[in-house]
Scaffold this active site. Structure first.
Site, PDB file in Angstrom:
ATOM      1  CG  ASP B 138      -0.276 -12.680  -1.854  1.00 34.20           C
ATOM      2  OD1 ASP B 138      -0.389 -12.262  -3.050  1.00 34.20           O
ATOM      3  OD2 ASP B 138      -0.765 -11.872  -0.978  1.00 34.20           O
ATOM      4  CD  GLU B 237       2.076  -5.986  -4.850  1.00 31.35           C
ATOM      5  OE1 GLU B 237       1.590  -5.098  -5.291  1.00 31.35           O
ATOM      6  OE2 GLU B 237       1.574  -6.715  -3.824  1.00 31.35           O
TER       7      GLU B 237
END
Lengths: 404, 404
Positions: B138, B237
């Site tokens: 991430d 997402e």
């Protein structure tokens, strides 16, 4: 007799190596004296009927080589499946442009188009050589040991499952990977080539060649999960019940049908999600994850089999050679010899057109949820060189101090 | 003072290079005189509290090198997020085994665990060096230029979109690719590095750093589709509405929450399917396809940045050097200099633990649906060598005969 103008087009779903075949045709055709123009049609047969043609004669061979190594259809593709009237339009354009050879790179539907155009030309007594060049990640063309595009997609699937298995071993649970393949399970079966150690996944493989029973599936998953503490599953998007009804239709509210009258199976995560929900609800396993490989498995740039590249190039080259020196239309096919070498032959168009190959029984284990060694021997050489390999630690346990 | 025993563990989501860091610790620690045993904990902190430890002292350096090049966590990982009581259990086991150094490779949650264990040791006046080694696809750890694991996942995403763009150009329509990233859009933004020609996709990029409005989204897609005849879209997402509510919750009936209290965003194709349905229904575009990159983007074997591999190895090595010669606990961080070189420093655990970095405004275009050149300059060197490149035909159109 060498024609003055030839035309090449690409149809159906793109692959990692379809441009190799295109470039094989262009470079080989340009070698032949008499050939003055090499045309391409934009977006397959649609480009022909719309007269959307381009001239590839002056494209540099250097750029052609770079395009050959680029995935997806460089001329554009189409999902149009021509009927007789459509094929008559195609023939009209070929005639108007005085095309002497027509090459179409594609799958079953494309071979049928070539067959009809070939018949049109014969009926009109027009000298046209029509050659179909095989291409499909589904590996479902009859008469071929395998089809260009399949090995690279298979390599993607094998690498994806090798990685998913490692991920699942690190964070145990159930993993469902849904793979393309409407009628033929070859690509789903390729997941087995991602397996190295005996307890590696995929532990279960569900193919469209076998009837899918939800209860049986749940029992398989339960048994595997109890044995290994985890379970990696490969599922074909085309799995169906005993009546032939796709499993996905039991959940999908609205079914989009494409121009071929087929249910849309790709481009939606519904099947993976459905199966995951079933496992969670019925087996009470908490960590259940699903991936739909979708377009990644056919379009990912940078995962290609060098064997596939070479063969895709050669079917394009061979097509031109058959057209120049042969005296009949046909479909180029890949034949296998030894462990492993490829050779080519030209099949009659009727032998290939519109037919579908599925996985041979010898490739599917008796359980129906695994492949055989015969399949491993079949697929391994096609995946090409440099396949990544996975390694494990082999450490000894440390004696417990607090909990001994 | 060199400790006799050290312990290393891996936490959180696996990456393509987390084993590089593990092996960096093991090989560097084994060089130090005084170190008699290098232990690993199976499945992160869970393995510590369960005393599920293994001895890596006798693992061959040859096999360690092979494991380093293998993706996913070779020791196993865990999603457990220890609270104070859990950390006290960890400390109890470390103390019982006379561990002198504790290395934990992981993300934000893992750094917080290291921080608490470090405090426990100080409170108990027990000599324990605690080092957090960064890892997360991430890229959301503060104090780091970037985090190991992100470059390889970014490379996968860039390659995936480069291929999806080619596929979409061959068979035009709308393509939606959903990428991981709950709060930070770095990985979704990496899709922009798959773009080469000016009209290539991704044409639109939706990041969790900006509010997602469905109406605005549909207007963007409509305008792009009218302009290019197609549209490739990258979506995080983690996209959410103005109130911070994830867009996926507007459709998901049941929300599974993990142990961290987070909504499950990965492992389901629901968001991609929802967005595709919206586009079909509201814009009347027929060919709309969605892929959820899911676990492929973090676990795919054979798509790794060599820069990422090198740095992941070095943060492991540096961790041991800081522990051996430094006099404080901390979190290893990557710093950038020039165009491009990496260096390392040890940050205080409190500076990293439990904090989340998101994309800087300078990396996001004014439109909110693209990245800036600053982001391209930031990411490009991290992707490593040998990035695949896409090439196009540049042919001239053929004059029409029938339809002129």
């Amino acid at each position: 007799m060498n024609p003055r103008k030839i035309l090449v087009a690409q149809g159906g779903g793109p692959t990692a190596v379809i441009n190799q075949s295109l470039v094989g045709v262009v470079l080989e055709a340009r070698r032949h004296r008499g050939v003055e123009f090499v045309y391409g049609a934009r977006h397959g047969v649609r480009g022909i009927v719309n007269e959307d043609l381009v001239d590839l004669t002056q494209e540099t061979s250097h750029n052609l080589e770079l395009v050959a190594a680029t995935p997806a259809a460089a001329l554009g593709s189409t999902r149009d499946k021509p009927d007789l009237a459509y094929c008559q339009e195609i023939f009209k354009v070929l005639q108007a442009h005085e095309i002497g050879q027509f090459y179409y790179v594609g799958g079953n539907d494309s071979s049928d188009t070539v067959r009809i155009v070939s018949e049109q030309a014969q009926a009109a007594n027009y000298a046209l050589r029509c050659i179909h060049i095989p291409k499909t990640i589904d590996n479902d063309l009859v008469g071929n040991d395998h089809t260009p595009g399949f090995p690279s997609a298979a390599r993607f699937v094998a690498q994806a499952f090798a990685g998913a298995n490692l991920d699942n071993a690190a964070l145990p649970g159930v993993y469902v990977g849904v793979v393309m393949g409407r009628h033929a399970g070859f690509l789903t079966a390729a997941s087995a080539l991602g397996k190295k150690f005996a307890d590696d996944g995929p532990h279960l493989i569900y193919l469209p060649e076998r009837t899918f029973e939800v209860d049986r599936f749940l029992a398989d998953v339960k048994a595997t999960h109890e044995r290994y503490g985890r379970c990696v599953i490969a599922v074909s998007e085309g799995i169906h019940d005993a009546s032939g009804q796709p499993i996905i239709t039991t959940l999908a509210k609205e079914l989009e049908r494409d121009a071929h009258g087929n249910v849309q199976l790709s481009g939606t995560g519904a099947l993976a999600d459905l199966l995951c929900e079933e496992i969670k609800a019925k087996l009470g396993i908490k960590r259940v994850r699903g991936d739909t490989f979708g377009y990644l498995q056919r379009s990912f740039i940078g995962c290609v089999s060098d064997v596939d590249q070479r063969e895709a190039r050669e079917v394009g080259e061979k097509a031109v050679q058959y057209a120049m020196w042969g005296h009949r239309d046909g479909s180029v096919a890949i034949k296998r010899s030894g462990y492993y070498a490829a050779d080519y032959e030209l099949l009659p168009l009727e032998a290939v057109a519109g037919k579908t190959r599925t996985m041979e029984d010898a490739f599917i284990s008796a359980s129906g949820t695994d492949v055989t060694d015969a399949f491993r021997l079949y697929l391994r050489p096609l995946l090409g060189s440099g396949m990544p390999d996975a390694f494990r630690l082999r450490p000894n346990p440390v004696a417990k101090v607090l909990r001994r």
